[in-house]
Write an enzyme that holds these catalytic residues in place. Sequence first.
Site, PDB file in Angstrom:
ATOM      1  N   ARG A  21     -86.692 -25.143  35.246  1.00 47.22           N
ATOM      2  CA  ARG A  21     -85.493 -24.294  35.250  1.00 47.22           C
ATOM      3  C   ARG A  21     -85.538 -23.258  34.139  1.00 47.22           C
ATOM      4  NH1 ARG A  21     -80.987 -27.798  37.903  1.00 47.22           N
ATOM      5  NH2 ARG A  21     -82.287 -29.524  38.536  1.00 47.22           N
ATOM      6  N   SER A 137     -70.308 -45.127  49.397  1.00 47.13           N
ATOM      7  CA  SER A 137     -70.481 -43.775  48.851  1.00 47.13           C
ATOM      8  C   SER A 137     -71.256 -42.906  49.837  1.00 47.13           C
ATOM      9  CB  SER A 137     -71.244 -43.925  47.524  1.00 47.13           C
ATOM     10  OG  SER A 137     -71.485 -42.697  46.920  1.00 47.13           O
ATOM     11  N   LYS A 156     -72.994 -51.783  46.173  1.00 50.32           N
ATOM     12  CA  LYS A 156     -72.701 -50.464  46.760  1.00 50.32           C
ATOM     13  C   LYS A 156     -73.428 -50.275  48.084  1.00 50.32           C
ATOM     14  CE  LYS A 156     -76.411 -47.612  45.555  1.00 50.32           C
ATOM     15  NZ  LYS A 156     -77.264 -47.386  44.448  1.00 50.32           N
ATOM     16  N   SER A 189     -70.998 -29.150  47.936  1.00 48.16           N
ATOM     17  CA  SER A 189     -71.250 -27.916  47.191  1.00 48.16           C
ATOM     18  C   SER A 189     -72.526 -27.187  47.575  1.00 48.16           C
ATOM     19  CB  SER A 189     -71.285 -28.229  45.701  1.00 48.16           C
ATOM     20  OG  SER A 189     -72.374 -29.083  45.422  1.00 48.16           O
ATOM     21  N   HIS A 217     -64.944 -28.589  44.602  1.00 47.86           N
ATOM     22  CA  HIS A 217     -65.209 -27.259  45.179  1.00 47.86           C
ATOM     23  C   HIS A 217     -64.089 -26.799  46.103  1.00 47.86           C
ATOM     24  CE1 HIS A 217     -69.172 -26.658  43.447  1.00 47.86           C
ATOM     25  NE2 HIS A 217     -69.251 -27.981  43.506  1.00 47.86           N
ATOM     26  N   THR A 245     -61.859 -30.351  39.198  1.00 45.95           N
ATOM     27  CA  THR A 245     -62.378 -29.710  37.988  1.00 45.95           C
ATOM     28  C   THR A 245     -61.506 -28.523  37.612  1.00 45.95           C
ATOM     29  OG1 THR A 245     -64.337 -28.746  36.953  1.00 45.95           O
ATOM     30  CG2 THR A 245     -63.915 -28.091  39.202  1.00 45.95           C
ATOM     31  N   LYS A 248     -64.193 -24.527  37.912  1.00 44.14           N
ATOM     32  CA  LYS A 248     -64.663 -23.668  39.009  1.00 44.14           C
ATOM     33  C   LYS A 248     -63.542 -22.689  39.392  1.00 44.14           C
ATOM     34  CE  LYS A 248     -68.001 -27.240  40.076  1.00 44.14           C
ATOM     35  NZ  LYS A 248     -69.169 -26.760  39.316  1.00 44.14           N
ATOM     36  N   THR A 278     -63.374 -36.547  21.872  1.00 46.26           N
ATOM     37  CA  THR A 278     -62.377 -35.551  21.459  1.00 46.26           C
ATOM     38  C   THR A 278     -61.789 -34.884  22.700  1.00 46.26           C
ATOM     39  OG1 THR A 278     -63.580 -35.153  19.423  1.00 46.26           O
ATOM     40  CG2 THR A 278     -62.051 -33.425  20.113  1.00 46.26           C
ATOM     41  N   THR A 363     -81.348 -31.304  43.155  1.00 48.63           N
ATOM     42  CA  THR A 363     -80.005 -30.872  43.569  1.00 48.63           C
ATOM     43  C   THR A 363     -79.886 -30.928  45.090  1.00 48.63           C
ATOM     44  OG1 THR A 363     -80.036 -29.416  41.644  1.00 48.63           O
ATOM     45  CG2 THR A 363     -78.291 -29.042  43.239  1.00 48.63           C
TER      46      THR A 363
HETATM   47  N1  PMP Z   1     -68.367 -32.920  41.601  1.00 49.66           N
HETATM   48  C1  PMP Z   1     -69.044 -32.002  42.290  1.00 49.66           C
HETATM   49  C2  PMP Z   1     -69.092 -32.109  43.778  1.00 49.66           C
HETATM   50  C3  PMP Z   1     -69.705 -30.942  41.642  1.00 49.66           C
HETATM   51  O1  PMP Z   1     -70.387 -30.028  42.331  1.00 49.66           O
HETATM   52  C4  PMP Z   1     -69.640 -30.859  40.221  1.00 49.66           C
HETATM   53  C5  PMP Z   1     -70.287 -29.752  39.413  1.00 49.66           C
HETATM   54  N2  PMP Z   1     -71.175 -28.961  39.993  1.00 49.66           N
HETATM   55  C6  PMP Z   1     -68.922 -31.843  39.540  1.00 49.66           C
HETATM   56  C7  PMP Z   1     -68.300 -32.850  40.253  1.00 49.66           C
HETATM   57  C8  PMP Z   1     -68.809 -31.803  38.064  1.00 49.66           C
HETATM   58  O2  PMP Z   1     -67.808 -30.899  37.667  1.00 49.66           O
HETATM   59  P1  PMP Z   1     -67.868 -30.175  36.264  1.00 49.66           P
HETATM   60  O3  PMP Z   1     -68.745 -28.975  36.412  1.00 49.66           O
HETATM   61  O4  PMP Z   1     -66.457 -29.845  35.940  1.00 49.66           O
HETATM   62  O5  PMP Z   1     -68.452 -31.152  35.283  1.00 49.66           O
END
Ligand code: PMP
Length: 404
Positions: A21, A137, A156, A189, A217, A245, A248, A278, A363
């Site tokens: 990367r 999952s 799981k 995503s 997302h 989150t 985004k 923190t 990914t």
């Molecule tokens: N869940 C999904 C489906 C994500 O795509 C991501 C980040 N790409 C996260 C959780 C993590 O979120 P954050 O970037 O706020 O750590």
Amino acid sequence: MDYRSAFKASVARVRAEGRYRVFANLRRVRGQFPRARWRTDEGDVRDVVVWCSNDYLGMGQSPCVTGAMKQAIDDVGAGAGGTRNISGTTNYHVELEHSLADLHGKEAALLFTSGYISNQATLATLGKILPGLIMFSDALNHASMIEGVRQSGCEKHVWRHNDIAHLEELLRAAPVDAPKLIALESVYSMDGDIGPLEAVCDLADKYNALTYLDEVHAVGLYGLRGGGIAERDGLMDRFDIIEGTLGKAYGLMGGYIAADSVIVDAVRSWAPGFIFTTSLAPAIAAGARASVEFLKSAHHLREAHQERAATLKARLKEAGLPVMDSVTHIVPVHVGDPVLCKRMTDALLDDHGIYVQPINYPTVPRGTERMRFTPTPMHDDAMIDALVEALRAVYVQHAGMKVA
Ligand code: PMP
């Protein structure tokens, strides 16, 4: 042990697979999103159009957000000064949690320092709180959920992506009395598809399972107030825990869960990833609250976002480019090879001033490497034209695409 060689060898493996990367050094300029300045390795500065930002609505540049942050810094300074328990809870955190609980129609919400930590800490903790819990999952769940499930120590079962029949088969095979939890995402995503939310809720009712939904997302982007796909589909009350989150669509950073107060209280009391760190800077919480509240009534931005995504998908298809099926704002274009993917994104940046990162394993699965475009309401027609032209050029030059 020769530590240096071991570190180098580990990176050499990644390089050999063509998925080393390289971070583009970008400078966002206030008011110019999605344009940005890119500093090359040689130190030159060039203008680029960013096509892979998750700041889906440009809220990270919005005066309502930055104004609230500046005000909070002027009022209380920079950091929170402690964990939530030890002096790090401010009115900004408390109000943001109220705002998020309201967004999802839940009794309570709980902030974490990222969406990643929300998933990992909550799922891992549920496994400790509920003895004998069995987790189900989706196969394409995000790395943060996979980590949480793993750390929960629970039995799981991974159900094939969006395959509701497979999920039911696994649920049926589990002991009737065992506590169960089904975890999935709403918008996936990397493919831009949507999970079978209602069918999952029906199965959860039938097999008495808890439901856990990652709306990372989708929050800010779907539903009349930005409550996500569950809001859009009238299902918010059927999910026990909704996770999101602030990094985004809301344009900042941080993550959260929203749920009944008994669930939030239990996670708050037991999750190390919440307790021992923190808390978010007050200015982040102030900006996030402004962003969440603004987007509750900014449906026009959501509509503009959907329109841009639909236009981009249509234009890419017309041009004969291998745009993958997506029912959302995420626009993946297939490449299928990591080295080629990197070569093409380098060419887009160097020759066309278009910035998009290659998306490689882990990914996405090997052989499905892609470019993932995320249009925003701020990408105008000229930017879309320029992108389509540039993509045609790189597909012809690097992937041997024939142009009609
Ligand atoms: N869940 C999904 C489906 C994500 O795509 C991501 C980040 N790409 C996260 C959780 C993590 O979120 P954050 O970037 O706020 O750590």
